[in-house]
Design a protein around this motif. Structure first.
Motif, mmCIF file in Angstrom:
data_model
loop_
_atom_site.group_PDB
_atom_site.id
_atom_site.type_symbol
_atom_site.label_atom_id
_atom_site.label_comp_id
_atom_site.label_asym_id
_atom_site.label_seq_id
_atom_site.Cartn_x
_atom_site.Cartn_y
_atom_site.Cartn_z
ATOM 1 N N GLU A 1 4.693 -5.758 -1.485
ATOM 2 C CA GLU A 1 2.856 -7.289 -1.024
ATOM 3 C C GLU A 1 2.686 -6.442 0.710
ATOM 4 O O GLU A 1 4.204 -6.571 1.314
ATOM 5 C CB GLU A 1 3.494 -8.335 -1.084
ATOM 6 C CG GLU A 1 2.762 -9.061 -2.664
ATOM 7 C CD GLU A 1 2.893 -10.058 -3.089
ATOM 8 O OE1 GLU A 1 3.738 -10.846 -2.642
ATOM 9 O OE2 GLU A 1 2.700 -10.239 -3.776
ATOM 10 N N GLU B 1 -2.455 -2.492 0.320
ATOM 11 C CA GLU B 1 -0.685 -3.073 -0.587
ATOM 12 C C GLU B 1 -0.819 -2.037 -2.350
ATOM 13 O O GLU B 1 0.273 -0.981 -1.820
ATOM 14 C CB GLU B 1 -0.619 -3.719 -1.322
ATOM 15 C CG GLU B 1 -1.215 -4.937 -0.266
ATOM 16 C CD GLU B 1 -0.865 -6.750 -0.141
ATOM 17 O OE1 GLU B 1 -0.140 -7.709 -0.505
ATOM 18 O OE2 GLU B 1 -1.816 -6.709 -1.552
ATOM 19 N N GLY C 1 -8.493 -8.818 -3.271
ATOM 20 C CA GLY C 1 -7.111 -9.050 -3.656
ATOM 21 C C GLY C 1 -7.847 -8.027 -5.027
ATOM 22 O O GLY C 1 -6.511 -7.788 -6.010
ATOM 23 N N ARG D 1 -3.627 -13.147 -0.901
ATOM 24 C CA ARG D 1 -2.725 -13.763 -2.008
ATOM 25 C C ARG D 1 -3.085 -15.309 -2.555
ATOM 26 O O ARG D 1 -2.520 -15.752 -3.624
ATOM 27 C CB ARG D 1 -1.007 -14.079 -0.885
ATOM 28 C CG ARG D 1 0.020 -13.790 -1.038
ATOM 29 C CD ARG D 1 0.615 -12.239 -1.644
ATOM 30 N NE ARG D 1 -0.120 -11.581 -2.481
ATOM 31 C CZ ARG D 1 -0.574 -10.532 -2.659
ATOM 32 N NH1 ARG D 1 -0.123 -10.115 -0.941
ATOM 33 N NH2 ARG D 1 -0.967 -9.890 -2.593
ATOM 34 N N GLY E 1 -3.854 -7.655 -5.694
ATOM 35 C CA GLY E 1 -3.142 -6.529 -4.575
ATOM 36 C C GLY E 1 -4.391 -6.232 -3.552
ATOM 37 O O GLY E 1 -5.246 -5.341 -4.123
ATOM 38 N N VAL F 1 0.761 -7.425 -10.523
ATOM 39 C CA VAL F 1 0.868 -7.450 -9.209
ATOM 40 C C VAL F 1 1.281 -6.532 -8.513
ATOM 41 O O VAL F 1 2.204 -5.449 -8.882
ATOM 42 C CB VAL F 1 1.430 -8.737 -9.143
ATOM 43 C CG1 VAL F 1 0.977 -10.162 -9.641
ATOM 44 C CG2 VAL F 1 3.270 -8.703 -9.647
ATOM 45 N N GLN G 1 -5.198 -14.578 -5.464
ATOM 46 C CA GLN G 1 -3.617 -13.746 -6.618
ATOM 47 C C GLN G 1 -3.008 -15.215 -6.504
ATOM 48 O O GLN G 1 -3.438 -15.598 -8.018
ATOM 49 C CB GLN G 1 -2.769 -13.302 -5.189
ATOM 50 C CG GLN G 1 -1.520 -12.420 -7.012
ATOM 51 C CD GLN G 1 -1.098 -11.557 -6.816
ATOM 52 O OE1 GLN G 1 -1.566 -10.801 -5.341
ATOM 53 N NE2 GLN G 1 0.472 -12.066 -6.820
#
Length: 280
Positions: free
Chosen positions: A199, A95, A146, A207, A91, A195, A210
């Motif tokens: 989002e 986020e 992320g 994304r 993330g 996660v 991820q």
């Protein structure tokens, strides 16, 4: 039977499990922890003269202290501590909530500090000991979109481990920061990789990263955890074990690239940046 007694956290799977199995096969005595005792005994076996399975909550100092006390009572000492327990969190930083990040730090950082704090009185008394703090190549180079929270926990581990090494050297205690690259464990499974709850659609790059880790990289990692465990056991037997232990060719490549990048940036503004002393 080998002389050294090992204490390993997060031992029911992954690198921790590979290490426990290999140590027991080689005749070492091992205390191993997991949040779930049933998972641990199913993976390794029941309590014996050589193996002590323990249910320990790393976030709870009393639980950690109890596990260490039980290990000392069972084996008489702790010679090598492997701070292996931890989990990933994806993330973007925008986020992730404060709660999500703090939970990540509670296990990956403060849980490790709890173990260090509770085992050091025994190691100081015996004038020996060795910590393996399992970080990540992501604790040395942070260029993974992320993974900012997870990476920051591992950067923290690098930092406090370097300070720890200096603090405990007078007591004959050593520290090794282990920075693995990608190893074929279940670390990228849902059981070990959290996660974000909320989002943000704009973060397409996050994304993609991820998704790649969860699907393309997962279970296709180049590293063999059995071989990684063998390296750690060999390092533990060295008279002067290194502070920095990078594991895997990918980890070496990423570390070397980071070092070169830092050197490049330093050289680019060296004359300007070193003109800041009072006598200049």
């Amino acid at each position: 039977m080998k002389n050294k007694i090992w204490f390993i956290t997060g031992a029911s799977k992954g690198l921790g499990l590979a290490l426990v199995k290999q140590l027991l096969q080689q005749g070492y005595r091992v205390a191993a922890t997991s949040r779930n005792l049933q998972d641990l005994t199913k993976a390794v076996g029941n309590k014996s003269d050589a193996f002590l399975p323990l249910a320990v909550d790393l976030k709870n100092e009393k639980s950690v202290e109890k596990g260490i006390h039980e290990t000392i009572a069972h084996f008489g000492a702790i010679d090598v501590v492997v701070n292996n327990a931890g989990y990933g969190l994806t993330g973007s930083l925008e986020e992730l909530s404060d709660e999500e990040v703090r939970q990540n730090f509670d296990i990956n950082v403060f849980g490790v500090l709890n173990v260090i704090r509770k085992v050091l009185p025994y190691m100081r008394k015996q004038k020996s000991g060795h910590f393996f703090n399992i970080a990540s190549i992501g604790g040395f180079t942070g260029s993974f979109p992320g993974f900012g929270s997870y990476i920051s926990t591992k950067f923290a581990m690098h930092g406090f481990s370097e300070s720890l090494a200096a603090e405990v050297k007078p007591f004959g205690i050593t520290v090794s920061i282990v920075s693995p690259g990608y190893f074929r464990t279940d670390f990228l499974d849902a059981s070990s990789l959290a996660v974000p709850k909320n989002e943000i659609a704009d973060y397409k790059l996050v994304r993609e990263a991820q998704h790649a880790h969860q699907n393309d990289i997962n279970h296709n990692q180049p590293g063999d955890p059995v071989k990684a465990a063998a390296v750690m056991i060999e390092v533990a037997e060295q008279k002067q074990p290194p502070l920095h232990v990078f594991l895997g060719r990918d980890a070496y490549q990423l570390a070397e690239a980071k070092i070169k990048a830092v050197q490049h940036d330093m050289a680019a503004i060296k004359e300007l940046a070193t003109s800041t002393d009072h006598d200049q």
